[in-house]
Design a protein around this motif. Structure first.
Motif, PDB file in Angstrom:
ATOM      1  N   GLU A  60      38.130  -0.624   2.485  1.00  0.00           N
ATOM      2  CA  GLU A  60      38.467  -1.939   3.280  1.00  0.00           C
ATOM      3  C   GLU A  60      38.605  -2.667   4.327  1.00  0.00           C
ATOM      4  N   TRP A  61      38.211  -3.554   5.054  1.00  0.00           N
ATOM      5  CA  TRP A  61      37.590  -4.098   6.683  1.00  0.00           C
ATOM      6  C   TRP A  61      39.319  -3.150   7.157  1.00  0.00           C
ATOM      7  N   LEU A  62      40.241  -3.971   7.166  1.00  0.00           N
ATOM      8  CA  LEU A  62      41.856  -3.611   7.790  1.00  0.00           C
ATOM      9  C   LEU A  62      41.908  -1.729   8.148  1.00  0.00           C
ATOM     10  N   SER A 140      38.882  -7.875  20.906  1.00  0.00           N
ATOM     11  CA  SER A 140      38.407  -8.055  19.462  1.00  0.00           C
ATOM     12  C   SER A 140      37.183  -8.403  19.052  1.00  0.00           C
ATOM     13  N   VAL A 141      37.293 -10.055  19.323  1.00  0.00           N
ATOM     14  CA  VAL A 141      36.379 -10.848  18.845  1.00  0.00           C
ATOM     15  C   VAL A 141      35.288 -11.576  19.558  1.00  0.00           C
ATOM     16  N   SER A 142      35.144 -11.553  20.891  1.00  0.00           N
ATOM     17  CA  SER A 142      34.899 -11.720  21.177  1.00  0.00           C
ATOM     18  C   SER A 142      33.791 -10.872  22.211  1.00  0.00           C
ATOM     19  N   LEU A 194      54.138  -7.715  19.744  1.00  0.00           N
ATOM     20  CA  LEU A 194      53.072  -8.192  20.143  1.00  0.00           C
ATOM     21  C   LEU A 194      52.130  -8.288  19.797  1.00  0.00           C
ATOM     22  N   ASP A 195      50.803  -9.199  20.341  1.00  0.00           N
ATOM     23  CA  ASP A 195      49.625  -8.762  19.632  1.00  0.00           C
ATOM     24  C   ASP A 195      48.864  -7.954  21.106  1.00  0.00           C
ATOM     25  N   ASN A 196      47.970  -9.203  21.453  1.00  0.00           N
ATOM     26  CA  ASN A 196      47.398  -9.269  23.068  1.00  0.00           C
ATOM     27  C   ASN A 196      47.478  -8.916  24.912  1.00  0.00           C
ATOM     28  N   TRP A 229      44.198  -0.485  21.264  1.00  0.00           N
ATOM     29  CA  TRP A 229      44.754  -0.681  19.716  1.00  0.00           C
ATOM     30  C   TRP A 229      43.632  -1.596  19.583  1.00  0.00           C
ATOM     31  N   PHE A 230      43.115  -2.691  18.965  1.00  0.00           N
ATOM     32  CA  PHE A 230      42.188  -3.161  18.774  1.00  0.00           C
ATOM     33  C   PHE A 230      41.727  -3.839  20.149  1.00  0.00           C
ATOM     34  N   VAL A 231      41.532  -2.877  20.835  1.00  0.00           N
ATOM     35  CA  VAL A 231      40.716  -3.166  22.105  1.00  0.00           C
ATOM     36  C   VAL A 231      41.755  -4.291  23.061  1.00  0.00           C
ATOM     37  N   SER A 232      42.589  -5.576  22.750  1.00  0.00           N
ATOM     38  CA  SER A 232      42.877  -6.026  23.449  1.00  0.00           C
ATOM     39  C   SER A 232      45.077  -5.640  22.985  1.00  0.00           C
ATOM     40  N   ASP A 233      45.323  -5.185  22.780  1.00  0.00           N
ATOM     41  CA  ASP A 233      46.848  -5.042  22.033  1.00  0.00           C
ATOM     42  C   ASP A 233      47.590  -4.257  23.585  1.00  0.00           C
ATOM     43  N   VAL A 234      48.287  -5.080  23.261  1.00  0.00           N
ATOM     44  CA  VAL A 234      49.220  -4.795  24.575  1.00  0.00           C
ATOM     45  C   VAL A 234      50.326  -3.261  24.563  1.00  0.00           C
ATOM     46  N   GLY A 307      50.043 -13.420  16.974  1.00  0.00           N
ATOM     47  CA  GLY A 307      48.057 -13.011  16.107  1.00  0.00           C
ATOM     48  C   GLY A 307      47.647 -12.412  14.442  1.00  0.00           C
ATOM     49  N   ASP A 308      46.369 -12.147  14.430  1.00  0.00           N
ATOM     50  CA  ASP A 308      45.530 -12.900  13.907  1.00  0.00           C
ATOM     51  C   ASP A 308      45.878 -10.897  12.843  1.00  0.00           C
ATOM     52  N   LEU A 309      45.694 -10.011  13.914  1.00  0.00           N
ATOM     53  CA  LEU A 309      46.263  -9.008  12.729  1.00  0.00           C
ATOM     54  C   LEU A 309      47.840  -8.744  12.372  1.00  0.00           C
ATOM     55  N   ASN A 310      48.622  -9.222  13.247  1.00  0.00           N
ATOM     56  CA  ASN A 310      50.262  -8.824  12.478  1.00  0.00           C
ATOM     57  C   ASN A 310      49.586  -9.641  11.242  1.00  0.00           C
ATOM     58  N   TYR A 311      49.029 -10.933  11.143  1.00  0.00           N
ATOM     59  CA  TYR A 311      49.137 -12.070  10.443  1.00  0.00           C
ATOM     60  C   TYR A 311      48.666 -10.861   9.248  1.00  0.00           C
ATOM     61  N   ARG A 312      47.242 -10.567   8.796  1.00  0.00           N
ATOM     62  CA  ARG A 312      46.347  -9.692   7.974  1.00  0.00           C
ATOM     63  C   ARG A 312      47.782  -8.688   7.762  1.00  0.00           C
ATOM     64  N   LYS A 313      48.427  -7.810   8.665  1.00  0.00           N
ATOM     65  CA  LYS A 313      48.825  -7.190   8.250  1.00  0.00           C
ATOM     66  C   LYS A 313      50.261  -7.625   6.885  1.00  0.00           C
ATOM     67  N   LYS A 345      41.466 -15.897  12.303  1.00  0.00           N
ATOM     68  CA  LYS A 345      40.339 -15.486  13.658  1.00  0.00           C
ATOM     69  C   LYS A 345      39.434 -14.288  11.882  1.00  0.00           C
ATOM     70  N   ALA A 346      40.558 -14.301  10.761  1.00  0.00           N
ATOM     71  CA  ALA A 346      39.467 -13.462   9.541  1.00  0.00           C
ATOM     72  C   ALA A 346      40.321 -14.393   8.469  1.00  0.00           C
ATOM     73  N   GLU A 347      38.963 -13.937   7.484  1.00  0.00           N
ATOM     74  CA  GLU A 347      39.240 -14.518   6.323  1.00  0.00           C
ATOM     75  C   GLU A 347      39.983 -14.700   5.581  1.00  0.00           C
TER      76      GLU A 347
HETATM   77  O1  LIG Z   1      45.201  -9.867  16.162  1.00  0.00           O
HETATM   78  P1  LIG Z   1      44.522 -10.906  17.084  1.00  0.00           P
HETATM   79  O2  LIG Z   1      44.284  -9.852  18.696  1.00  0.00           O
HETATM   80  O3  LIG Z   1      44.303 -12.089  17.424  1.00  0.00           O
HETATM   81  O4  LIG Z   1      43.062 -10.063  16.020  1.00  0.00           O
HETATM   82  C1  LIG Z   1      42.709  -9.454  16.255  1.00  0.00           C
HETATM   83  C2  LIG Z   1      41.520  -8.997  15.098  1.00  0.00           C
HETATM   84  O5  LIG Z   1      40.923 -10.927  14.915  1.00  0.00           O
HETATM   85  O6  LIG Z   1      40.257  -8.961  15.408  1.00  0.00           O
HETATM   86  C3  LIG Z   1      39.413  -7.942  15.226  1.00  0.00           C
HETATM   87  C4  LIG Z   1      37.714  -8.438  14.983  1.00  0.00           C
HETATM   88  O7  LIG Z   1      37.670  -7.279  14.753  1.00  0.00           O
HETATM   89  C5  LIG Z   1      40.150  -8.585  13.577  1.00  0.00           C
HETATM   90  O8  LIG Z   1      39.979  -8.133  12.334  1.00  0.00           O
HETATM   91  C6  LIG Z   1      41.700  -9.340  13.819  1.00  0.00           C
HETATM   92  O9  LIG Z   1      41.954  -9.376  12.684  1.00  0.00           O
END
Ligand SMILES: O=P(O)(O)OC[C@@]1(O)O[C@H](CO)[C@@H](O)[C@@H]1O
Length: 384
Positions: A60-62, A140-142, A194-196, A229-234, A307-313, A345-347
């Motif tokens: 799984e991606w996550l 982590s996306v850019s 927080l996220d980034n 964590w995930f490159v830019s997390d605080v 942010g996106d990661l928290n949303y995915r979780k 940023k994620a599907e």
């Molecule tokens: O949580 P953020 O910073 O908004 O986004 C993090 C994120 O977009 O970066 C990853 C790309 O690798 C995705 O897994 C993840 O959802």
């Protein structure tokens, strides 16, 4: 170069090579490091039993993403001198510097709004939306390119509502945040998960500060990560560094820093972190895997998940039908009312109206890039 500094460079180079070499020892390090939590162990054993020859493409991606970041951390953590080294630190610092203009603009806005007669509602709305659009920046996306926030945050706050596919900002302010002020005798707490770092964190700090300043919350608790964590997390280091940069500024950022610092000293604003935020679990597992955190969050009046990661979780990173109930896709996670502020940023997404789904289909047809481009956003509220 003195003999001593040559020796230091030698040791660092050795440790760097050692750490990078460790990354080729899949799974073994991870299982040794930071595995005190029994739930984490069970989780890994479960995954490995189902798929013993697990690879990046088969899992799984996550899970594999979280695994990757823990693996890198584990490799560095085992070194004597590099154990606390943040290999993403420089990129995060660049994100702050390259967005300095946006950050200064929002600091000025926060300070002026605090002394003007503008309605609190409008100020909170602008700050919440700035915090939302701050999430467009994501290293982590850019791939490390810092300049990814496409619009002035305040301008975005005003003009980009049509890009917020589900917009509960107004509802949250009206039904949760403003009523807190009307109950001055009780204790009000808002938590921001927080996220980034960089521009997004700065926007979160402006929001946190104003919530306390305007008497909407007695406490704002900021939740960061315990390691890179995930490159830019605080992390706490990013948090301290950001405040230091603000203090070093000559103008509005310095003024903002002074009043923020007072709130930190008095405990009205606090920074904290918990191991759970760097687990691979969906949040619906929190009650079991981290009951202490769940109980703590339940004391809050509102959780703002950034942010996106928290949303995915939050939604377990599942392919929900886009118009499926957002509340149901939380699978029971609801310690208290929550608002998620996320650019897509994620599907995965749920809780969109039939009109929003129809609109995306009309504008993009079969192409699902709107789910990953970061151009669109959601601000979704679930009330207890
Ligand atoms: O949580 P953020 O910073 O908004 O986004 C993090 C994120 O977009 O970066 C990853 C790309 O690798 C995705 O897994 C993840 O959802």
């Amino acid at each position: 170069m003195t003999k001593k500094s040559f020796r230091i460079i030698q040791i660092m180079a050795y440790e760097m090579l050692n750490a990078v070499g460790r990354l080729y020892e899949p799974f073994s390090i991870l299982l040794r490091i930071d595995m005190s939590c029994i739930f984490l162990k069970i989780f890994f054993i479960f995954v490995f039993q189902n798929e013993p020859l697990l690879t990046w493409y088969k899992s799984e991606w996550l899970f594999v993403e979280c695994y990757l970041y823990r693996l890198i951390y584990g490799a560095f953590h085992q070194q004597k001198h590099l154990s606390k080294y943040d290999y993403f630190g420089e990129q995060k610092r660049d994100s702050f510097k390259e967005h300095l203009r946006h950050i200064e603009e929002s600091a000025k806005f926060t300070l002026e709004a605090s002394t003007s007669n503008d309605g609190i509602h409008d100020v909170v709305e602008a700050l919440v939306k700035s915090s939302l659009w701050g999430n467009q920046s994501d290293l982590s996306v850019s791939g490390g390119d810092a300049s990814t926030v496409k619009h002035s945050l305040l301008e975005a706050a005003r003009a980009r509502d049509s890009y917020i596919l589900q917009n509960d900002v107004e509802k949250t302010i009206r039904e949760i945040i403003l009523p807190l002020k009307e109950r001055p005798t009780s204790h009000h707490r808002i938590d921001i998960i927080l996220d980034n770092a960089g521009v997004e964190l700065s926007m979160d700090l402006f929001l946190a500060d104003f919530l306390v300043h305007a008497g909407l919350a007695n406490n704002v608790i900021l939740h960061g990560k315990k390691f890179p964590w995930f490159v830019s997390d605080v992390t706490s280091v990013d948090f301290e560094w950001t405040l230091q940069q603000m203090e070093n500024d000559e103008g509005d950022l310095k003024k903002f820093h002074e009043r923020f610092q007072e709130k930190l000293k008095s405990g009205k604003i606090a920074y904290t972190s918990h191991d759970f935020w760097t687990y691979p679990h969906a949040f619906c597992d929190m009650k079991e895997a981290a009951p202490d955190l769940y109980e703590e969050l339940a004391k809050s009046n509102l959780l703002i998940f950034k942010g996106d990661l928290n949303y995915r979780k939050l939604v377990g990173d599942r392919y929900w039908p886009w118009d499926y109930s957002f509340e149901k896709s939380l699978c029971g996670f609801l310690p208290t009312s929550l608002l998620t502020l996320r650019t897509l940023k994620a599907e995965t997404v749920s809780g969109l109206s039939a009109e929003a789904v129809e609109r995306m289909k009309r504008e993009f047809g079969e192409d699902t890039k709107w789910l990953t481009s970061g151009d669109f956003a959601v601000a979704q509220l679930v009330k207890v």
